[in-house]
Design an enzyme around this catalytic site. Structure first.
Site, PDB file in Angstrom:
ATOM      1  N   ASN A  89     -48.889 -33.090 -73.533  1.00  0.00           N
ATOM      2  CA  ASN A  89     -47.477 -33.063 -73.788  1.00  0.00           C
ATOM      3  C   ASN A  89     -47.209 -33.902 -74.968  1.00  0.00           C
ATOM      4  OD1 ASN A  89     -44.493 -33.173 -72.663  1.00  0.00           O
ATOM      5  ND2 ASN A  89     -44.788 -35.075 -73.033  1.00  0.00           N
ATOM      6  N   GLU A  90     -46.425 -33.470 -76.030  1.00  0.00           N
ATOM      7  CA  GLU A  90     -45.789 -34.189 -77.231  1.00  0.00           C
ATOM      8  C   GLU A  90     -46.925 -35.012 -78.097  1.00  0.00           C
ATOM      9  OE1 GLU A  90     -42.329 -36.419 -76.492  1.00  0.00           O
ATOM     10  OE2 GLU A  90     -41.067 -34.519 -76.108  1.00  0.00           O
ATOM     11  N   ASN A 150     -40.555 -28.825 -76.347  1.00  0.00           N
ATOM     12  CA  ASN A 150     -39.624 -29.821 -75.749  1.00  0.00           C
ATOM     13  C   ASN A 150     -38.498 -29.783 -76.869  1.00  0.00           C
ATOM     14  OD1 ASN A 150     -41.380 -30.187 -73.663  1.00  0.00           O
ATOM     15  ND2 ASN A 150     -41.850 -32.249 -74.438  1.00  0.00           N
ATOM     16  N   TYR A 168     -30.437 -35.915 -79.195  1.00  0.00           N
ATOM     17  CA  TYR A 168     -30.809 -36.632 -80.324  1.00  0.00           C
ATOM     18  C   TYR A 168     -30.486 -36.372 -81.751  1.00  0.00           C
ATOM     19  CZ  TYR A 168     -33.919 -38.562 -77.114  1.00  0.00           C
ATOM     20  OH  TYR A 168     -34.482 -39.149 -75.619  1.00  0.00           O
ATOM     21  N   TRP A 222     -35.110 -31.423 -68.063  1.00  0.00           N
ATOM     22  CA  TRP A 222     -35.501 -32.701 -68.129  1.00  0.00           C
ATOM     23  C   TRP A 222     -34.480 -33.442 -67.767  1.00  0.00           C
ATOM     24  CZ3 TRP A 222     -40.049 -34.390 -67.317  1.00  0.00           C
ATOM     25  CH2 TRP A 222     -40.486 -35.778 -67.435  1.00  0.00           C
ATOM     26  N   LYS A 249     -31.850 -38.962 -68.134  1.00  0.00           N
ATOM     27  CA  LYS A 249     -31.895 -37.674 -68.432  1.00  0.00           C
ATOM     28  C   LYS A 249     -31.654 -36.920 -67.034  1.00  0.00           C
ATOM     29  CE  LYS A 249     -33.607 -37.496 -72.964  1.00  0.00           C
ATOM     30  NZ  LYS A 249     -34.005 -38.989 -73.234  1.00  0.00           N
TER      31      LYS A 249
END
Length: 749
Positions: free
Chosen positions: A477-478, A527, A533, A612, A633
């Site tokens: 992930n990320e 994502n 953002y 999310w 979130k």
């Protein structure tokens, strides 16, 4: 039916299983003739029990209310006290009567606390608003005696999870060390215990940050402690091995599954001294306790046994529509007598992922939509009981999810069973987590770290191989590209995953619009946070179309999308807030999800859409929203007490049950006399009344939204009421708003 078979039926074990599949371009679930490459052997997935005893309360800055809460709450499933017994195998809860102290206290009589597992020492300090929560070592100690009936038996300790590195000693002798806090491990202690004496188990656990244990970083807390249950396993000398990376020791691989027939390969790992007189019998049992298929073979070697059983017109596991689960009882016989048995779930299904058409289950399109979430609850951290898992699953069912992403690590064993029974399609991933928008490295080309990543991937797959709910293995992930290049190693992990399980597809969650990660796994997901953002809500649709054009043969998904929102902060002018600021109004989160879902829903080529997140969760680095140390979130609050408006938006779109819900209801004090009243409704012909007066009828649009514009409010209190009839029953929802004047709140006329 012989006496041996009839003896099986008193085992009522609700446990479940399945497989998945790879391919190129379109990805299919195709039964594969090979078996996972197994090296050691795993524990039974038994879950039984009664109530816990109460422990001494201990107000303490390290454990505090969390420790007290752990000591008092009752547990279910794997955390309970009763014994799950076959004629020769026992699984005994090992969760009570532990003493705990921090490892730095090396006095002769350190300050200790009575704790009941699961336990963490971080349930409170992570919410202090400081990033430097306690990441160090704690020591757990327990005394136990050996039952005389266990003479000539073998004893194993099975840990479902200890975060992050656990060192186990028995009677002051080193037994094992395990790295990784989110997968189980099992160790034999037969040679370390003394019959007729008090035996001491000591487990030193550390959640200190280190470069050889995943995760290296992440937007979540690494809760230190034995944060999942522990069991004592008692077996015969010859047994189905519980030491294969803490797997069940039994691997069920369905092949050629259809509505007409199914074949299942069974691989059983053995730990035996001699094969003389040994047989393996496997019985497939349906939900009505009928044996529908059976096979018996002579054991030909002391390591593995392979069998095949077939079934005509199988009852398929069909997601939420019909999550039907068989179970397979694998019995080890010696001279015709049962000496060991493991029971595993079996779900028969096939699925396919197409780059243009999305996900199909058993030949029918299934829209995969759901949530990602952490094992993290207010006051408990990650030390959850079955009541916490059950409550989250009830929220997931209520919202109408069809799929779950278990982020960012394998979740507790009990929850996978819940997913099987609930018909959820699951993405399970390892904690190879990058920093996302923060600093740090999620990967370093460190041989020790790479070996630990291989280990946790192997453990995740083997421990969860038989769950029909699991359809995707997640590799990372990320991750970012500003440290050592992770791509070669991710490709290596993908190869390992395909070796362990040739049938399930692999996937990744990236946030970089780069080609670097697009070819490392069967599937790919992103994502994306357009409108939170940066950017605007509708950009997620533009991005999805571009990704589909750029990678026309690659199935793509949205692994995360969401926005912060507080049910205690509101605005009448829905202006984009500062994501890093303290003001996260609920209304902006709601608008974000409405438009993002509108864009995603019109694109069926997106094989999965994961919000999310289900619930707010702890993240010590966060200094935003209402409370420091919280990522807000979630669609529900950290304590699960408040469902935010966005929760009800998805419920209206995902759950067909009749519902009415007035949004912006918690924005109770108004300054604008002409207002918008917006509701979510799955029912037609909704009546709106304000202060008892009929205003208008309304019809929900394609996304179950009704808006009444320019509705006048009077000074002071106003009662808003909506009602409609569904299936002969009147549903209604009400709330109260107060209109201010310049001098303040005015009472109603």
């Amino acid at each position: 039916m012989n006496k041996l078979l009839s003896g099986y039926f008193y085992l009522f074990l609700l446990l479940f299983a399945g497989t998945g599949a790879p391919s190129s371009g379109a990805v299919h679930h195709i039964a594969h003739p090979t078996h996972p490459t197994i090296a050691a052997l795993g524990p039974p997935l038994f879950a039984f029990g009664g109530k816990r005893g109460f422990e001494k309360k201990f107000p303490h800055p390290l454990c505090g209310a969390a420790g007290e809460r752990v000591a008092q709450r009752s547990a279910g499933g794997v955390s309970r006290l009763r014994v799950a017994i076959t004629p020769s195998r026992q699984t005994i809860s090992f969760n009570t009567d532990w003493k705990f102290h921090m490892a730095y206290d090396v006095r002769k009589q350190p300050e200790t606390f009575n704790v009941t597992l699961p336990h963490t020492w971080n349930a409170q300090d992570v919410l202090s608003g400081k990033g430097s929560y306690q990441r160090e070592s704690g020591i757990y100690e327990k005394s136990f005696t050996i039952d005389p009936a266990w003479k000539n038996k073998r004893l194993f300790l099975y840990f479902e999870g200890a975060n992050s590195v656990a060192t186990v000693l028995v009677n002051k002798h080193f037994v094992t060390e395990h790295k990784g806090g989110y997968t189980a491990f099992c160790v034999e202690i037969t040679g370390f215990v003394k019959p007729g004496e008090a035996n001491q188990v000591e487990v030193q656990v550390s959640n200190a940050a280190r470069t050889d244990v995943l995760p290296l970083c992440g937007d979540f807390n690494v809760y230190g402690g034995i944060h999942r249950p522990v069991s004592l396993l008692v077996t015969s000398k010859d047994c189905i091995s519980p030491l294969d990376h803490a797997s069940p020791g039994v691997y069920l691989t369905p092949q050629s599954v259809s509505e007409q027939s199914a074949t299942v390969n069974i691989l059983t790992k053995l730990s035996v001294a001699t094969i003389a007189g040994l047989q393996i019998r496997s019985d497939m049992v349906d939900a009505q306790e009928h044996v529908v298929a059976s096979v018996t073979n002579v054991v030909s070697n002391g390591l593995t046994a392979t069998q095949t059983i077939s079934l005509k017109q199988p009852h398929l596991w069909n997601g939420k529509t019909d999550p039907y689960v068989y179970r397979v009882q694998v019995s080890l016989l010696k001279n015709g007598q049962l000496i060991d048995q493991v029971v595993q779930p079996l779900g028969l299904r096939y699925y396919h992922i197409d780059a243009n058409k999305g996900f199909t289950l058993n030949g029918k399109y299934l829209d995969l939509h759901g949530v990602g979430f952490h094992e993290d609850v207010e006051g408990k951290g990650s030390a959850l009981d079955t009541v916490d898992y059950d409550r989250d699953m009830q929220l997931i069912k209520e919202i109408g999810a069809t799929a779950l992403r278990l982020t960012h690590y394998p979740h507790g064993k009990y929850f996978y069973d819940l997913c099987d029974r609930s018909g959820m399609v699951v993405w399970s991933e390892i904690p190879l987590v990058g920093p996302g928008g923060y600093t740090g490295a999620g990967y370093l080309k460190n041989p020790e770290l790479e070996q630990q990543a291989r280990q946790v991937l192997t453990e995740m797959i083997r421990q969860n191989y038989n769950h029909p709910s699991v359809c995707f293995w997640g590799l990372f992930n990320e991750l970012k590209l500003d440290h050592d290049d992770p791509v070669p190693f991710i490709k290596e992990l993908n190869t390992l995953a395909k070796k362990e399980d040739p049938n399930r597809p692999t996937t990744c969650a990236t946030f970089l619009d780069s080609d670097r990660f697009n070819e490392v796994s069967d599937l790919i997901a992103w994502n994306k946070y357009y409108g939170w953002y940066d950017g605007e809500f509708k950009q997620i649709g533009t991005w999805a179309d571009k990704a589909h054009r750029n990678y026309p043969q690659k199935p793509v998904a949205v692994s995360e999308y969401g926005a912060g929102g507080s049910p205690f902060k509101h605005t009448e002018n829905n202006v984009k807030p500062d994501a890093d600021g303290r003001f996260h109004p609920e209304e902006w989160q709601t608008s974000y999800h409405e438009v993002n879902w509108l864009e995603l829903n019109k694109r069926p080529f997106i094989w999965g859409k994961f919000v999310w997140a289900l619930a707010d969760f702890g993240s010590s680095i966060r200094t935003e929203g209402d409370t420091s140390g919280i990522n807000d979130k979630g669609l529900v609050t950290y304590d699960r007490k408040v469902k935010k408006d966005a929760f009800y938006f998805y419920k209206a779109n995902w759950n067909p049950e009749p519902m009415l819900y007035i949004t912006d209801r918690r924005n109770e004090v108004r300054t604008q006399q002409a207002t918008v009243i917006k509701i979510y409704s799955t029912i037609a012909h909704v009546k709106l009344r304000v202060n008892g007066a009929f205003i208008a009828n309304g019809e929900p649009d394609g996304f179950h939204i009704i808006r009444w514009e320019n509705v006048p409010l009077r000074k002071g209190k106003n009662k808003i009421e909506v009602s409609a009839t569904a299936d002969g029953k009147v549903l209604q929802d009400t709330c109260e708003w107060t209109l201010e004047d310049k001098s303040g709140i005015t009472k109603s006329n």
